[in-house]
Scaffold this motif. Structure first.
Motif, PDB file in Angstrom:
ATOM      1  N   ALA A  71     -28.360  72.631  45.528  1.00  0.00           N
ATOM      2  CA  ALA A  71     -27.297  73.624  45.394  1.00  0.00           C
ATOM      3  C   ALA A  71     -26.205  73.170  44.431  1.00  0.00           C
ATOM      4  CB  ALA A  71     -26.693  73.917  46.770  1.00  0.00           C
ATOM      5  N   GLY A  72     -25.838  71.890  44.491  1.00  0.00           N
ATOM      6  CA  GLY A  72     -24.689  71.414  43.720  1.00  0.00           C
ATOM      7  C   GLY A  72     -24.902  71.381  42.226  1.00  0.00           C
ATOM      8  N   PHE A  73     -26.126  71.115  41.763  1.00  0.00           N
ATOM      9  CA  PHE A  73     -26.359  70.934  40.334  1.00  0.00           C
ATOM     10  C   PHE A  73     -27.023  72.134  39.650  1.00  0.00           C
ATOM     11  CE2 PHE A  73     -25.827  66.618  41.839  1.00  0.00           C
ATOM     12  CZ  PHE A  73     -25.143  66.003  40.798  1.00  0.00           C
ATOM     13  N   THR A  74     -27.287  73.196  40.405  1.00  0.00           N
ATOM     14  CA  THR A  74     -28.035  74.322  39.846  1.00  0.00           C
ATOM     15  C   THR A  74     -27.308  74.998  38.694  1.00  0.00           C
ATOM     16  OG1 THR A  74     -29.235  74.757  41.893  1.00  0.00           O
ATOM     17  CG2 THR A  74     -28.979  76.587  40.372  1.00  0.00           C
ATOM     18  N   LEU A  75     -26.028  75.298  38.875  1.00  0.00           N
ATOM     19  CA  LEU A  75     -25.287  75.999  37.830  1.00  0.00           C
ATOM     20  C   LEU A  75     -25.203  75.151  36.568  1.00  0.00           C
ATOM     21  CD1 LEU A  75     -23.709  78.483  36.998  1.00  0.00           C
ATOM     22  CD2 LEU A  75     -21.663  77.459  37.997  1.00  0.00           C
ATOM     23  N   LEU A  76     -24.952  73.858  36.724  1.00  0.00           N
ATOM     24  CA  LEU A  76     -24.873  72.956  35.577  1.00  0.00           C
ATOM     25  C   LEU A  76     -26.195  72.942  34.813  1.00  0.00           C
ATOM     26  CD1 LEU A  76     -23.683  70.701  33.824  1.00  0.00           C
ATOM     27  CD2 LEU A  76     -24.353  69.079  35.620  1.00  0.00           C
ATOM     28  N   PHE A  77     -27.294  72.735  35.513  1.00  0.00           N
ATOM     29  CA  PHE A  77     -28.581  72.656  34.827  1.00  0.00           C
ATOM     30  C   PHE A  77     -29.029  74.002  34.270  1.00  0.00           C
ATOM     31  CE2 PHE A  77     -29.527  68.721  37.507  1.00  0.00           C
ATOM     32  CZ  PHE A  77     -29.226  67.867  36.462  1.00  0.00           C
ATOM     33  N   GLY A  78     -28.598  75.092  34.907  1.00  0.00           N
ATOM     34  CA  GLY A  78     -28.894  76.407  34.345  1.00  0.00           C
ATOM     35  C   GLY A  78     -28.254  76.586  32.983  1.00  0.00           C
ATOM     36  N   ARG A  79     -27.028  76.104  32.841  1.00  0.00           N
ATOM     37  CA  ARG A  79     -26.350  76.207  31.551  1.00  0.00           C
ATOM     38  C   ARG A  79     -26.928  75.222  30.538  1.00  0.00           C
ATOM     39  NH1 ARG A  79     -24.753  80.102  28.591  1.00  0.00           N
ATOM     40  NH2 ARG A  79     -22.741  79.863  27.543  1.00  0.00           N
ATOM     41  N   VAL A  80     -27.272  74.020  31.008  1.00  0.00           N
ATOM     42  CA  VAL A  80     -27.902  73.047  30.113  1.00  0.00           C
ATOM     43  C   VAL A  80     -29.207  73.616  29.547  1.00  0.00           C
ATOM     44  CG1 VAL A  80     -29.029  70.789  30.003  1.00  0.00           C
ATOM     45  CG2 VAL A  80     -26.838  71.029  31.176  1.00  0.00           C
ATOM     46  N   ALA A  81     -29.954  74.340  30.382  1.00  0.00           N
ATOM     47  CA  ALA A  81     -31.193  74.960  29.911  1.00  0.00           C
ATOM     48  C   ALA A  81     -30.927  75.977  28.811  1.00  0.00           C
ATOM     49  CB  ALA A  81     -31.922  75.621  31.085  1.00  0.00           C
ATOM     50  N   VAL A  92     -39.431  69.168  32.110  1.00  0.00           N
ATOM     51  CA  VAL A  92     -38.815  67.929  32.600  1.00  0.00           C
ATOM     52  C   VAL A  92     -38.653  67.986  34.122  1.00  0.00           C
ATOM     53  CG1 VAL A  92     -36.670  66.595  32.622  1.00  0.00           C
ATOM     54  CG2 VAL A  92     -37.647  67.348  30.449  1.00  0.00           C
ATOM     55  N   GLY A  93     -38.168  69.111  34.624  1.00  0.00           N
ATOM     56  CA  GLY A  93     -37.971  69.256  36.058  1.00  0.00           C
ATOM     57  C   GLY A  93     -39.268  69.169  36.837  1.00  0.00           C
ATOM     58  N   MET A  94     -40.340  69.780  36.315  1.00  0.00           N
ATOM     59  CA  MET A  94     -41.627  69.712  36.999  1.00  0.00           C
ATOM     60  C   MET A  94     -42.166  68.277  37.017  1.00  0.00           C
ATOM     61  SD  MET A  94     -42.364  72.635  38.249  1.00  0.00           S
ATOM     62  CE  MET A  94     -44.014  72.174  38.770  1.00  0.00           C
ATOM     63  N   ALA A 119     -34.082  63.049  44.235  1.00  0.00           N
ATOM     64  CA  ALA A 119     -34.767  63.406  42.991  1.00  0.00           C
ATOM     65  C   ALA A 119     -35.448  64.766  43.109  1.00  0.00           C
ATOM     66  CB  ALA A 119     -35.791  62.332  42.627  1.00  0.00           C
ATOM     67  N   GLN A 120     -36.024  65.069  44.268  1.00  0.00           N
ATOM     68  CA  GLN A 120     -36.612  66.394  44.474  1.00  0.00           C
ATOM     69  C   GLN A 120     -35.554  67.486  44.390  1.00  0.00           C
ATOM     70  OE1 GLN A 120     -38.749  66.108  48.274  1.00  0.00           O
ATOM     71  NE2 GLN A 120     -40.679  66.354  47.156  1.00  0.00           N
ATOM     72  N   GLY A 121     -34.381  67.233  44.973  1.00  0.00           N
ATOM     73  CA  GLY A 121     -33.294  68.213  44.902  1.00  0.00           C
ATOM     74  C   GLY A 121     -32.823  68.449  43.482  1.00  0.00           C
ATOM     75  N   LEU A 122     -32.682  67.354  42.704  1.00  0.00           N
ATOM     76  CA  LEU A 122     -32.285  67.490  41.305  1.00  0.00           C
ATOM     77  C   LEU A 122     -33.348  68.245  40.509  1.00  0.00           C
ATOM     78  CD1 LEU A 122     -30.809  63.931  40.662  1.00  0.00           C
ATOM     79  CD2 LEU A 122     -29.532  66.086  40.805  1.00  0.00           C
ATOM     80  N   ALA A 123     -34.617  67.943  40.769  1.00  0.00           N
ATOM     81  CA  ALA A 123     -35.697  68.657  40.083  1.00  0.00           C
ATOM     82  C   ALA A 123     -35.658  70.144  40.402  1.00  0.00           C
ATOM     83  CB  ALA A 123     -37.047  68.063  40.473  1.00  0.00           C
ATOM     84  N   THR A 124     -35.379  70.473  41.656  1.00  0.00           N
ATOM     85  CA  THR A 124     -35.264  71.884  42.050  1.00  0.00           C
ATOM     86  C   THR A 124     -34.114  72.560  41.320  1.00  0.00           C
ATOM     87  OG1 THR A 124     -36.188  71.417  44.228  1.00  0.00           O
ATOM     88  CG2 THR A 124     -34.886  73.422  44.014  1.00  0.00           C
ATOM     89  N   ALA A 125     -32.988  71.840  41.182  1.00  0.00           N
ATOM     90  CA  ALA A 125     -31.835  72.385  40.474  1.00  0.00           C
ATOM     91  C   ALA A 125     -32.124  72.604  38.986  1.00  0.00           C
ATOM     92  CB  ALA A 125     -30.630  71.455  40.636  1.00  0.00           C
ATOM     93  N   VAL A 126     -33.081  71.857  38.437  1.00  0.00           N
ATOM     94  CA  VAL A 126     -33.483  72.028  37.041  1.00  0.00           C
ATOM     95  C   VAL A 126     -34.495  73.162  36.894  1.00  0.00           C
ATOM     96  CG1 VAL A 126     -34.662  70.960  35.082  1.00  0.00           C
ATOM     97  CG2 VAL A 126     -33.031  69.628  36.418  1.00  0.00           C
ATOM     98  N   VAL A 127     -35.539  73.127  37.720  1.00  0.00           N
ATOM     99  CA  VAL A 127     -36.677  74.031  37.535  1.00  0.00           C
ATOM    100  C   VAL A 127     -36.344  75.467  37.917  1.00  0.00           C
ATOM    101  CG1 VAL A 127     -39.027  74.562  38.307  1.00  0.00           C
ATOM    102  CG2 VAL A 127     -38.374  72.202  37.808  1.00  0.00           C
TER     103      VAL A 127
END
Length: 473
Positions: A71-81, A92-94, A119-127
């Motif tokens: 939840a915490g990193f989703t918005l950040l990684f969405g914009r990075v994408a 990368v996330g997969m 790491a799974q949570g961060l990957a979820t926030a990326v993918v």
């Protein structure tokens, strides 16, 4: 007054190409796997604790560590994408998800398992936001996008509800480690196919990343989710929970002012002022908060009142999963017939009525039929509302902002999932006064069910009042 586009377009835009079908399959498989990860370890927690030596107090961190990062990193990684490429971030996330799942399955200590869950949570926030962005940019606004988002929502919700079933089966028949290992071949298959199938998607002009805004929103969301989780475990008067919630709110307020002054904001304030974004995401927050917390309430009922096992409880939620799949399939058709706002209101209203009926549940197994029918019907309504939410929250924005829009929508989804159980758990606890007997739990569940239904009805009223649609010619 702002408007949101109606999803109805002409029949010439209503057919998927063969490539679009393959893209949809790849993205849906990835999103389903991510949804399963939210709930697959719930049933297995006691077994994991005994196997790796987790203390009872630290066992909840297996779930919390994942939820915090997701939840915490989703918005950040969405914009990075948006800035560096959605396809690149998706791959990368997969890769991180596959590697962290393998590490979790092989873990020999609590520290290694928690690192794998982070790491799974961060990957979820990326993918998740990258995958949704690839989906929305692969299908034009209208029936095709509505159908794709409907199937995506159905599989994500079905993944969440079926995660408990899969976790129970894997733990009972094989080992809790297979709750991690099951991700590895799926991630490998997606990584094998996706590079040649998915096209890169990003703006022509690459903007700078708004670092102060990223720090403020990520820190605020982390504090908010941690505060909600702690409150659910220790009570809403716990000083750590109150402090974390206060820090989260202050950081998000600071984020608003940072974005208003930033030259290249992480989230332009203009987007945050759009009615479709604000009210669409609020409706989505309510939809996710209430449905996931309803699973928790019915778990209490089935196990504490009727005496069901964890595996039997998971199997009982199969009808809810079936309802969400039906709702996802019907969602695009309902929207094409009556429009996005009306579908959102109708879905939430159906969910509210079905949920309210569960307040009639009694203390013996004769009431199981009501539970099965009501959760199935409520699942259909909930998923129609979620499809409407996703279309509302991502419509009317250019492709270069789709990562941001889907990041906001994904953040809404994951915060809603995280908020639901602490909020409704507090209602149950207040009603029971700490009494864990079947009669007291039944009364607490009944009260919480009515609160849940009231929240859903409030979401329907807000969506119907503040959202407006404009017709396409």
């Amino acid at each position: 007054m702002s408007t949101i586009p109606d999803a109805r377009v002409g029949p010439d835009k209503d057919t998927m190409t063969a490539r679009q079908r393959l893209v949809l399959v790849v993205l849906l498989v990835a999103q389903f796997m991510l949804a399963v990860d939210f709930s697959i370890l719930g049933v297995a927690l006691p077994v994991i604790g005994r196997g790796l030596g987790f203390s009872l107090a630290n066992l909840q961190w297996i779930v919390t560590a994942f939820a915090l990062c997701a939840a915490g990193f989703t918005l950040l990684f969405g914009r990075v994408a948006d800035l560096v490429g959605r396809r690149r971030m998706f791959l990368v996330g997969m890769a991180v998800l596959g590697a962290s799942s393998l590490a979790g399955g092989l873990a020999t200590s609590p520290q290694l398992l928690l690192a794998a869950r982070v790491a799974q949570g961060l990957a979820t926030a990326v993918v998740t936001p990258a995958g949704l962005s690839l989906l929305t940019t692969s299908f034009p606004e209208g029936p095709l996008r509505a159908r794709a988002l409907g199937l995506n929502g159905a599989l994500m919700s079905a993944g969440f509800t079926s995660g408990a079933i899969l976790g129970g089966l894997l733990t009972d028949l094989l080992s809790w480690r297979w709750a991690f290992f099951v991700n590895v071949p799926v991630a490998a298959a997606v990584l094998l196919v996706a590079p040649t199938l998915l096209r890169e998607s990003r703006p022509a002009a690459r903007a700078r990343l708004d670092v102060p805004g990223a720090v403020a929103v990520t820190g605020g969301l982390l504090a908010l989710v941690y505060g909600l989780t702690t409150a659910g475990e220790r009570g809403w008067g716990d000083p750590v929970a109150v402090a974390a919630l206060a820090v989260g709110v202050l950081a998000l307020v600071a984020f608003w002012f940072i974005e208003a002054r930033a030259a290249a904001p992480l989230v332009p304030v203009g987007i945050l002022k759009r009615r479709s974004v604000v009210w669409g995401n609020l409706a989505g927050l309510i939809a996710f908060l209430t449905e996931t917390s309803l699973v928790f309430l019915m778990t209490l009922y089935l196990q504490r009142v009727l005496g069901y096992s964890a595996l039997s409880t998971g199997l009982a939620f199969g009808v809810l999963g079936a309802g969400t799949v039906v709702g996802g399939v019907l969602g695009a058709r309902v929207i094409a017939r009556i429009g996005t706002r009306a579908a959102l209101v109708a879905g939430l209203s159906t969910q509210a009525v079905a949920t309210a009926s569960l307040a009639l549940l009694g203390a013996d197994g004769r009431w199981l039929a009501l539970l099965l029918v009501a959760t199935a019907v409520g699942g259909v309504g909930n998923m129609i509302a979620i499809v409407g939410f996703m279309i509302t929250a991502t419509s009317g924005l250019p492709d270069e902002d789709q990562g941001l829009a889907t990041g906001l929508a994904t953040m809404t989804q994951q915060v809603g999932i995280t908020m639901g159980i602490p909020v409704l758990s507090a209602v149950v606890t207040a009603r029971t006064g700490g009494d864990t007997g079947g009669g007291a739990v039944l009364g607490g569940v009944g009260t919480a069910v009515l609160v849940n239904a009231g929240l859903v009805l409030l979401g329907a009223l807000l969506a119907g009042t503040f959202l407006r649609e404009r017709r396409r010619a």
